[in-house]
Design a protein around this motif. Structure first.
Motif, mmCIF file in Angstrom:
data_model
loop_
_atom_site.group_PDB
_atom_site.id
_atom_site.type_symbol
_atom_site.label_atom_id
_atom_site.label_comp_id
_atom_site.label_asym_id
_atom_site.label_seq_id
_atom_site.Cartn_x
_atom_site.Cartn_y
_atom_site.Cartn_z
ATOM 1 N N VAL A 195 -2.937 -9.729 3.859
ATOM 2 C CA VAL A 195 -3.903 -9.013 4.715
ATOM 3 C C VAL A 195 -3.221 -8.662 6.038
ATOM 4 O O VAL A 195 -3.302 -7.525 6.520
ATOM 5 C CB VAL A 195 -5.161 -9.881 4.977
ATOM 6 C CG1 VAL A 195 -6.084 -9.198 5.980
ATOM 7 C CG2 VAL A 195 -5.923 -10.147 3.684
ATOM 8 N N LEU A 196 -2.504 -9.634 6.577
ATOM 9 C CA LEU A 196 -1.824 -9.449 7.859
ATOM 10 C C LEU A 196 -0.830 -8.286 7.788
ATOM 11 O O LEU A 196 -0.765 -7.445 8.686
ATOM 12 C CB LEU A 196 -1.082 -10.756 8.179
ATOM 13 C CG LEU A 196 -0.623 -11.003 9.606
ATOM 14 C CD1 LEU A 196 -1.806 -10.994 10.541
ATOM 15 C CD2 LEU A 196 0.078 -12.352 9.704
ATOM 16 N N LEU A 197 -0.084 -8.256 6.683
ATOM 17 C CA LEU A 197 0.927 -7.201 6.515
ATOM 18 C C LEU A 197 0.310 -5.813 6.408
ATOM 19 O O LEU A 197 0.968 -4.819 6.671
ATOM 20 C CB LEU A 197 1.738 -7.464 5.249
ATOM 21 C CG LEU A 197 3.004 -8.282 5.423
ATOM 22 C CD1 LEU A 197 3.634 -8.554 4.094
ATOM 23 C CD2 LEU A 197 3.998 -7.579 6.330
ATOM 24 N N ASN A 198 -0.944 -5.764 5.997
ATOM 25 C CA ASN A 198 -1.588 -4.475 5.807
ATOM 26 C C ASN A 198 -2.442 -4.041 6.994
ATOM 27 O O ASN A 198 -3.183 -3.079 6.905
ATOM 28 C CB ASN A 198 -2.418 -4.478 4.523
ATOM 29 C CG ASN A 198 -1.521 -4.396 3.314
ATOM 30 O OD1 ASN A 198 -0.952 -3.359 3.028
ATOM 31 N ND2 ASN A 198 -1.333 -5.511 2.636
ATOM 32 N N LYS A 251 0.818 -1.219 0.000
ATOM 33 C CA LYS A 251 0.000 0.000 0.000
ATOM 34 C C LYS A 251 0.856 1.275 0.000
ATOM 35 O O LYS A 251 0.580 2.218 -0.730
ATOM 36 C CB LYS A 251 -0.939 -0.010 1.213
ATOM 37 C CG LYS A 251 -2.150 -0.890 0.964
ATOM 38 C CD LYS A 251 -2.949 -1.271 2.163
ATOM 39 C CE LYS A 251 -3.239 -0.249 3.162
ATOM 40 N NZ LYS A 251 -4.161 -0.734 4.209
ATOM 41 N N LYS A 252 1.896 1.262 0.841
ATOM 42 C CA LYS A 252 2.742 2.473 0.907
ATOM 43 C C LYS A 252 3.557 2.610 -0.384
ATOM 44 O O LYS A 252 3.733 3.717 -0.899
ATOM 45 C CB LYS A 252 3.664 2.393 2.122
ATOM 46 C CG LYS A 252 2.935 2.764 3.395
ATOM 47 C CD LYS A 252 3.836 2.852 4.585
ATOM 48 C CE LYS A 252 2.999 3.142 5.818
ATOM 49 N NZ LYS A 252 3.500 2.521 7.008
ATOM 50 N N ILE A 253 4.031 1.490 -0.897
ATOM 51 C CA ILE A 253 4.862 1.541 -2.112
ATOM 52 C C ILE A 253 4.026 1.995 -3.308
ATOM 53 O O ILE A 253 4.537 2.620 -4.233
ATOM 54 C CB ILE A 253 5.530 0.165 -2.373
ATOM 55 C CG1 ILE A 253 6.310 -0.274 -1.133
ATOM 56 C CG2 ILE A 253 6.437 0.174 -3.590
ATOM 57 C CD1 ILE A 253 7.312 0.728 -0.595
ATOM 58 N N CYS A 266 -4.897 6.241 -5.978
ATOM 59 C CA CYS A 266 -4.007 5.218 -5.419
ATOM 60 C C CYS A 266 -4.358 4.985 -3.956
ATOM 61 O O CYS A 266 -4.343 3.853 -3.473
ATOM 62 C CB CYS A 266 -2.545 5.652 -5.530
ATOM 63 S SG CYS A 266 -1.894 5.371 -7.166
ATOM 64 N N ARG A 267 -4.683 6.064 -3.266
ATOM 65 C CA ARG A 267 -5.095 5.924 -1.857
ATOM 66 C C ARG A 267 -6.411 5.157 -1.769
ATOM 67 O O ARG A 267 -6.603 4.328 -0.886
ATOM 68 C CB ARG A 267 -5.229 7.299 -1.201
ATOM 69 C CG ARG A 267 -3.878 7.923 -0.841
ATOM 70 C CD ARG A 267 -4.072 9.303 -0.254
ATOM 71 N NE ARG A 267 -4.880 9.267 0.967
ATOM 72 C CZ ARG A 267 -4.391 9.074 2.185
ATOM 73 N NH1 ARG A 267 -3.108 8.918 2.348
ATOM 74 N NH2 ARG A 267 -5.184 9.047 3.241
ATOM 75 N N GLN A 268 -7.315 5.451 -2.704
ATOM 76 C CA GLN A 268 -8.594 4.728 -2.730
ATOM 77 C C GLN A 268 -8.334 3.231 -3.006
ATOM 78 O O GLN A 268 -8.976 2.366 -2.418
ATOM 79 C CB GLN A 268 -9.524 5.285 -3.825
ATOM 80 C CG GLN A 268 -9.966 6.702 -3.611
ATOM 81 C CD GLN A 268 -10.740 6.871 -2.309
ATOM 82 O OE1 GLN A 268 -10.204 7.386 -1.346
ATOM 83 N NE2 GLN A 268 -11.963 6.387 -2.271
#
Lengths: 153, 863
Positions: free
Chosen positions: B797-800, B270-272, B377-379
C-alpha cells in the motif's frame, strides 16, 4: 551499570515485559521492590494467598506442585530473567505451587495493585503475560505427554 | 511442454490448416471449461503426487494413441485432437503443479522457491526449443510426440521415487467429500461469480483477463498465419517454433530474473501492470504496418516472453491482495468461466474476420481488445490499493472513520433515538445531553428538560450548566420552579445560570443569596450583584466577598475561587481581595485534596494578571506529584509562571508520560505564541528535539493547525531518514562482539529499536496530511501487526501511494529488517565507522532517554 538500567534490561529480557518500550519500563523498574532469599528458603507455599509476582535478578528457584510444600521435587527450575507468581495475580486464586530457593536469590517483586495499574496503562503488558502463560501451558502439555508415554510403557 | 507446443502447432497448421484455428479455440474453450470443472471436483480427493501419476498416465496414453493414429491411419482428425490434448493438458498441468507445491511447501517456502521453479520451467522450455530446432528434421515432427511421452514418463518416475522416499505430501488434507463433487465445484464457481459483485479488484481483474485472452489469441492467430505462410514444410516450421521458443524462453528467463523484480520495486506493480497491454498495442501497430515475419517475431516476443516475465508476476501480486479464502474461488472462476467465454468469443470473431481476407480487420479487432485491456488494467490498478486497504482493515479490526452527523434526512431518526435513550436512567445522560445540545441546539432544551427528572442531582447540575449556554424560556421556567431545592450545589448552579441570563426577574434573588449562610450561595449572590451592577447591594457584596477570602474555612475559600473571573484590577475595592486570593491560592496549591487542587487550577485560568510569579514553583511541584488530569490543568495555568520557570516546566512536560498532557503542552506552546508552527517544525526536523513521543504531540498539534503539506513532507522525510540512520546504528551494535559483555550496549540497542519503531510511526503520522489518512492508518496498523503477510501488504500500500520518496526510505528499512545480515555494508560504514561513533551520536541527540542510555553505555564501552 546502575541499578535502574540493570532492572530495565532484566525486564526487557523477560517474556512478560519484553513488549514494553525501555522508556516505559523505567516506571515498572521503579515500582519493583528487591527481596533477598537464601538457599533452602521457600518464597511462598502452595495454597498461599499471594499478591506479588517475582522476577529473578540472581539465583535459582525451583517450582514444586507437591501438596506437601516441604518436598523439593521440582517441575521446573527458573533462572535470572524468569518470572513467576504472575498467575494468581490475575486469577486471584491461591498459589498453585511452592517456590523453593535452590541458590541464594535476589528477586524483584511487583505488587498486584501496581501490576493492574501497569496493565491499564500498557496493554502490551497483557500480551507479554499471555505469552508467558502460553509457554507454561505448552510446557505442561509436553510434561503430561511424557508422563502418559511413561505410564503406557 | 515446449515439445508439445511446437509439434501441436506445426502439425495442425501444416496438415490440417490454420483456417480451422478459430474453431479450435471454441472447442478448446468448452473442453477447458469441462476439464477444469472435473479437475476441481477431483483434485483434493487424493494427494497431489498421486493425481500427477493419473494425469501423466492418461496424457501418455492419449499421446501414444494419437501418435499411432497419425502414423498408422490417414485420419485428419488426429491433428485437431492432438492440438486439443496439448491445450487442455498444458493448462491442467500448470494448475496442478501449483496445487502440488501447495501440498509440499508452506506459503513462505512456495514464495521463496517459486522463482527457482519458474526459472526451471523456462530452462526446460529453452532446451525443448533447441531440441525442436535440431531434431525435427532428423526424427520427424510426429515422432517428437513419443519423445514428449518419454519425458512425461521420466517426470512420473521422479515424482514416484521422491514420494517413495519422503512419503505423501506433508500438507495434503483430504477435502470435504460430498456425494456430488461436480455440483460442489459448480457451486464454488457460482460463489466466485457472486464475489465479482462485491470486489472491485476481482471485477476489474476479470475484465482485464477477458480482454487479455482476446488480445493474446488474436495475436497468436495472426503471427501463426504469418509463420505458416512463411515456412513451407512442417519440419522447417517446427524447427522455427523451436528456435522461437528457445529465444523467447531465454529472454523471459533473463527478464524474470534480472529485470521484473527491479522494475516492480522501482515503479510499483501498478505501473508494471500497464506494460503488457501497451506492448501489445505496439505489437499490433507493427503488424498493421507490416503483416510480415519481423512484426510477427516482435509480437511473439511480446506474447511469449513479456507476458510470462512481466504480466504473470504482476497478476499474482494483484491476486495476493485478495483474502486467502477468496483467491481459490477467484482463480477457478477465471479458468472455468472468464477464459472459456473470452476464448470462444475470440474464435467466433476470428472466424468472421477470416472471411474478409484482409488482416487489417483482424488487427483492428486486436487493437480494440488491447485498448480495452489497457483500460481494465487501469481500473485494476485503481481498485488494487483500495482492496488491500479494505482487507487489511478487516484483518486488523480497524473501524471505519467516524461518520459526522449530517444535516440530512437521518437527523430526525437520530434525534428520536437519542430522545429514547434520554428517557432511560443511565450514566450516559450527560454525554447524551452534550451530544444533543451540540448537534440539535434548537430542540435540545425542551427535549432534555422533559426528561431531566429521571436524573440525580449531580447530573441535573451538569445538565443545567450545559443548557445555560443556550438560554431559553423553557429553561428559565424550569430554573424558577427548582429554585427552592435544598441541595446547595444545585441551587448555586440554578442561581448562577439565572444571573447569567440577565433576566430582570432574577434580580430579587441577589439579596437573599448574599444573606445566606452558605458560602456557595453567597458567592452566587456576589456574582449576581456584579453581573447586574446592583448599586444597592454592592457594598454588602464586597464585604461578603472579602470575608469569604479571609475566612480560614476551606469551603469558603473554595466557594470564593469561582469569583476570580470577576476581579477587576482597576477597581480599588478589589485590591485587598486580590491580595487575599494570592494567599488562598498559594495555600490551596499545597493541598493534598484532589477537589481543592482541581478547583484552584480551573479558576486560576481566569487570573486577572499576566503573571503570578509567587506560584511558579508551586505549580511545578504540583505537576510533579499529581495524576494526569491535574497535570493537564497545571499546563493550562503555566503562563502565570515566571519566564524562566515556564521554560524549564515546558521542557519537562513535553516528555510527560501521558499523551494527553504532552498534547496539551504543545497546544499551550502554540497558543501562548512563544513558538510558531514553523519553529515547531524546526524543533522536530533541524534540532530533532525531544523524544519521539513528544515529537508526536508536536506533530498532532501542527496537524490541527493546518500546517502546510510541504512542511509536513519535510518532517516525514526527516523522520524517515532518521529511522534509516537508527537502523544502521542498530545493525552495527548488533554485530559488535562486545555487546554480550556490556549489558548497557544491549539496553541501548533495545532503546534504539524502540526509537526506530516510534520514528517510523512519526513518519507515517506526518504522512496523514499528504495522503488519505485511512490508508496511512492501515499502513501503521499493518506494520505494527508483527504478521509478515500484513506487513507485506502494508508495504505494498505504501509503495502505491503518492509520496514515493518517503515510501522508498521506509521500504528500505523494512527490507533491512527482513534480511538481517552479519556484515556491515559500505553505506553503513559511511555513517558510522564503529560502535563508539554511534554512542557519541546518540549522546548528542536531544532525546533525554536515548541520551541517558547512550551515556551509560559509553562510560562502560570506553573503559
Amino acid at each position: 551499570m546502575t541499578d535502574i538500567f540493570e532492572r530495565i534490561l532484566l525486564l526487557k529480557r523477560s517474556s512478560v515485559f519484553s513488549k514494553i518500550q525501555t522508556e516505559d519500563l523505567q516506571i515498572v523498574a521503579q515500582s519493583l521492590e528487591l527481596a533477598s532469599y537464601s538457599k533452602g528458603d521457600r518464597i511462598f507455599d502452595i495454597d498461599d494467598d499471594g499478591d506479588l509476582m517475582y522476577i529473578i535478578q540472581q539465583g535459582c528457584i525451583g517450582i514444586s506442585t507437591h501438596n506437601d510444600p516441604t518436598i523439593r521435587e521440582f517441575i521446573v527450575t527458573l533462572k535470572a530473567g524468569d518470572c513467576f507468581g504472575e498467575m494468581n495475580l490475575l486469577d486471584e486464586l491461591p498459589r498453585s505451587a511452592t517456590a523453593h530457593v535452590i541458590e541464594d536469590a535476589a528477586l524483584l517483586c511487583l505488587h498486584k495493585e501496581k501490576l493492574h495499574g501497569l496493565i491499564v496503562n500498557y496493554p502490551e503488558l497483557s500480551l507479554g503475560i499471555l505469552k508467558s502463560l502460553s509457554i507454561k501451558l505448552r510446557e505442561t502439555t509436553i510434561m503430561l505427554q511424557q508422563c502418559n508415554s511413561e505410564l503406557e510403557k | 511442454m515446449a515439445l508439445g507446443r511446437g509439434t501441436a502447432d506445426a502439425l495442425f497448421f501444416k496438415r490440417y490448416g490454420i483456417d480451422y484455428l478459430p474453431v479450435m479455440y471454441i472447442i478448446v474453450s468448452v473442453t477447458l471449461c469441462l476439464s477444469s470443472l472435473l479437475y476441481a471436483a477431483l483434485a483434493d480427493r487424493i494427494p497431489a503426487e498421486k493425481f500427477f501419476k493419473y494425469l501423466f498416465s492418461i496424457l501418455a496414453i492419449l499421446l501414444i494413441g494419437n501418435w499411432l493414429a497419425i502414423s498408422e491411419t490417414d485420419s485428419g482428425l488426429s491433428y485437431p485432437l492432438y492440438f486439443i490434448i496439448y491445450e487442455v493438458a498444458s493448462e491442467l498441468l500448470v494448475i496442478h503443479a501449483a496445487h502440488y507445491f501447495s501440498q509440499n511447501f508452506d506459503t513462505l517456502q512456495t514464495k521463496r522457491l517459486s522463482p527457482v521453479i519458474m526459472s526451471g520451467a523456462q530452462i526446460g522450455a529453452i532446451f525443448g526449443g533447441i531440441f525442436l530446432a535440431t531434431a525435427s528434421h532428423l526424427v520427424g515432427v510426429q515422432n517428437i510426440i513419443l519423445i514428449w511421452c518419454l519425458l512425461l514418463s521420466l517426470s512420473l518416475l521422479i515424482i514416484t521415487i521422491r514420494h517413495r522416499q519422503t512419503g505423501p505430501s506433508p500438507y495434503y488434507r483430504a477435502g470435504y467429500k460430498s456425494n456430488n463433487k461436480i455440483e460442489q465445484s459448480v457451486s464454488d464457481i457460482k460463489e466466485g461469480l457472486s464475489l465479482l459483485k462485491h470486489s472491485n479488484l476481482l471485477r476489474a481483474m476479470s475484465f482485464s483477463l477477458f480482454f487479455m485472452v482476446i488480445t493474446f489469441y488474436v495475436m497468436s492467430y495472426s503471427v501463426n498465419r504469418i509463420y505458416t505462410d512463411t515456412f513451407t514444410s512442417e519440419e522447417s516450421l517446427t524447427a522455427f517454433f523451436g528456435v522461437l521458443s528457445a529465444v523467447n524462453s531465454v529472454a523471459a528467463l533473463f527478464i524474470q530474473l534480472f529485470i521484473t523484480n527491479r522494475l516492480i520495486r522501482r515503479f510499483g506493480a501498478k505501473k508494471i501492470n500497464l506494460i503488457f497491454p501497451i506492448t501489445s498495442i505496439f505489437s499490433y501497430l507493427a503488424l498493421l504496418i507490416s503483416f510480415a515475419l519481423p512484426s510477427a517475431i516482435m509480437a511473439s516476443f511480446n506474447k511469449d516472453a513479456l507476458m510470462i516475465a512481466v504480466r504473470n508476476p504482476v497478476r499474482n501480486i494483484f491476486f495476493s491482495a485478495l483474502p486467502d479464502n477468496i483467491q481459490g474461488r477467484a482463480r477457478a472462476t477465471s479458468i472455468v468461466v472468464v477464459m472459456p467465454i473470452a476464448l470462444s468469443l475470440t474464435g467466433a470473431l476470428i472466424w468472421i474476420m477470416q472471411s474478409f481476407e484482409n488482416p487489417v480487420y483482424l488487427i483492428a479487432l486486436g487493437i480494440s481488445s488491447a485498448l480495452l485491456y489497457l483500460y481494465y488494467c487501469r481500473q485494476t490498478n485503481k481498485a488494487y490499493v483500495a482492496e488491500m486497504v479494505l482487507h487489511l482493515k478487516k484483518k486488523l479490526f480497524i473501524p471505519e472513520t467516524d461518520k459526522r452527523i449530517n444535516t440530512g434526512t437521518h437527523d430526525k431518526e437520530l434525534l428520536e433515538e437519542l430522545s429514547l435513550s434520554l428517557t432511560k436512567k443511565n450514566t450516559l445522560t450527560v454525554d447524551l445531553a452534550r451530544y444533543i445540545t451540540t448537534y440539535f441546539p434548537f430542540n435540545a432544551n425542551q427535549l432534555i428538560l422533559n426528561n431531566i427528572d429521571n436524573t440525580d442531582k449531580a447530573t441535573k447540575d451538569e445538565i443545567i450548566h450545559l443548557l445555560g449556554k443556550n438560554y431559553t424560556k423553557e429553561l428559565h421556567f424550569y430554573l424558577k420552579s427548582e429554585i427552592n431545592t435544598t441541595d446547595i450545589h444545585l441551587k448555586h448552579t440554578i442561581l448562577t445560570t439565572l444571573f447569567e441570563s440577565r433576566n430582570t426577574d432574577s434580580f430579587s434573588l441577589i439579596t437573599d443569596s448574599l444573606n445566606s449562610d452558605s458560602p456557595r450561595l453567597q458567592a452566587a449572590g456576589i456574582y449576581g450583584c456584579l453581573i447586574f451592577d446592583d448599586e444597592n447591594s454592592y457594598e454588602k457584596a464586597i464585604s461578603v466577598w472579602t470575608e469569604l477570602t479571609e475566612c480560614n474555612h476551606i469551603n469558603s475559600r473554595l466557594a470564593s475561587l469561582e469569583l476570580i473571573k470577576c476581579i477587576n484590577t482597576s477597581n480599588s475595592d478589589h485590591t485587598l481581595i486580590l491580595d487575599n486570593y494570592k494567599i488562598i491560592i498559594s495555600n490551596l496549591l499545597k493541598s493534598e485534596q484532589y477537589r481543592a487542587l482541581k478547583l484552584t487550577l480551573i479558576n486560576l485560568q481566569n487570573w486577572p494578571e499576566d503573571k503570578f510569579d509567587e506560584i511558579s514553583e508551586l505549580i511545578y511541584e504540583t505537576y510533579k506529584r499529581t495524576p494526569p488530569c491535574i497535570r493537564l490543568l497545571c499546563i493550562k495555568v503555566c503562563h502565570l509562571m515566571s519566564d524562566y520557570m515556564q521554560l524549564l516546566f515546558m521542557q519537562e512536560v513535553l516528555e510527560d508520560n501521558s499523551q494527553l498532557v504532552r498534547d496539551q503542552a504543545v497546544e499551550k506552546l502554540i497558543t501562548s505564541e512563544s513558538y510558531s508552527p514553523t519553529d515547531l517544525v524546526k524543533w522536530i526536523t533541524t534540532y530533532n528535539k525531544g523524544s519521539p513521543r513528544s515529537q508526536l504531540s508536536v506533530l498532532k498539534v501542527l496537524q490541527q493547525h493546518n500546517t502546510s503539506k510541504q512542511l509536513m513532507k519535510d518532517i516525514a522525510i526527516a523522520k524517515a531518514k532518521d529511522a534509516q540512520l537508527i537502523t544502521k546504528a542498530i545493525r552495527i551494535i548488533s554485530v559488535d562482539p562486545r555487546k554480550k559483555s556490556i549489558p548497557s550496549l544491549e539496553l541501548l540497542n533495545y532503546t534504539l529499536t524502540d526509537r526506530r519503531q516510534q520514528i517510523i510511526d512519526l513518519t507515517l503520522f506526518a504522512m496523514h496530511t499528504l495522503e488519505d489518512p485511512n490508508n496511512i492508518d492501515v499502513v501503521r496498523a499493518g506494520i505494527k501487526s508483527h504478521n509478515p503477510r500484513h506487513i507485506a501488504n502494508a508495504c505494498e500500500v505504501l509503495l502505491n501511494l503518492n509520496e514515493r520518496e518517503i515510501a522508498d526510505i521506509l521500504i528500505d528499512i523494512f527490507e533491512d529488517l527482513n534480511h538481517k545480515k552479519n556484515e556491515i555494508s559500505y553505506n553503513e560504514a559511511k555513517d558510522f565507522s564503529c560502535t563508539l561513533d554511534i554512542l557519541l551520536w546518540c549522546s548528542k541527540r536531544l532525546d533525554p532517554w536515548l541520551q541517558c542510555c547512550s551515556l551509560n553505555a559509553k562510560d562502560l564501552y570506553v573503559q
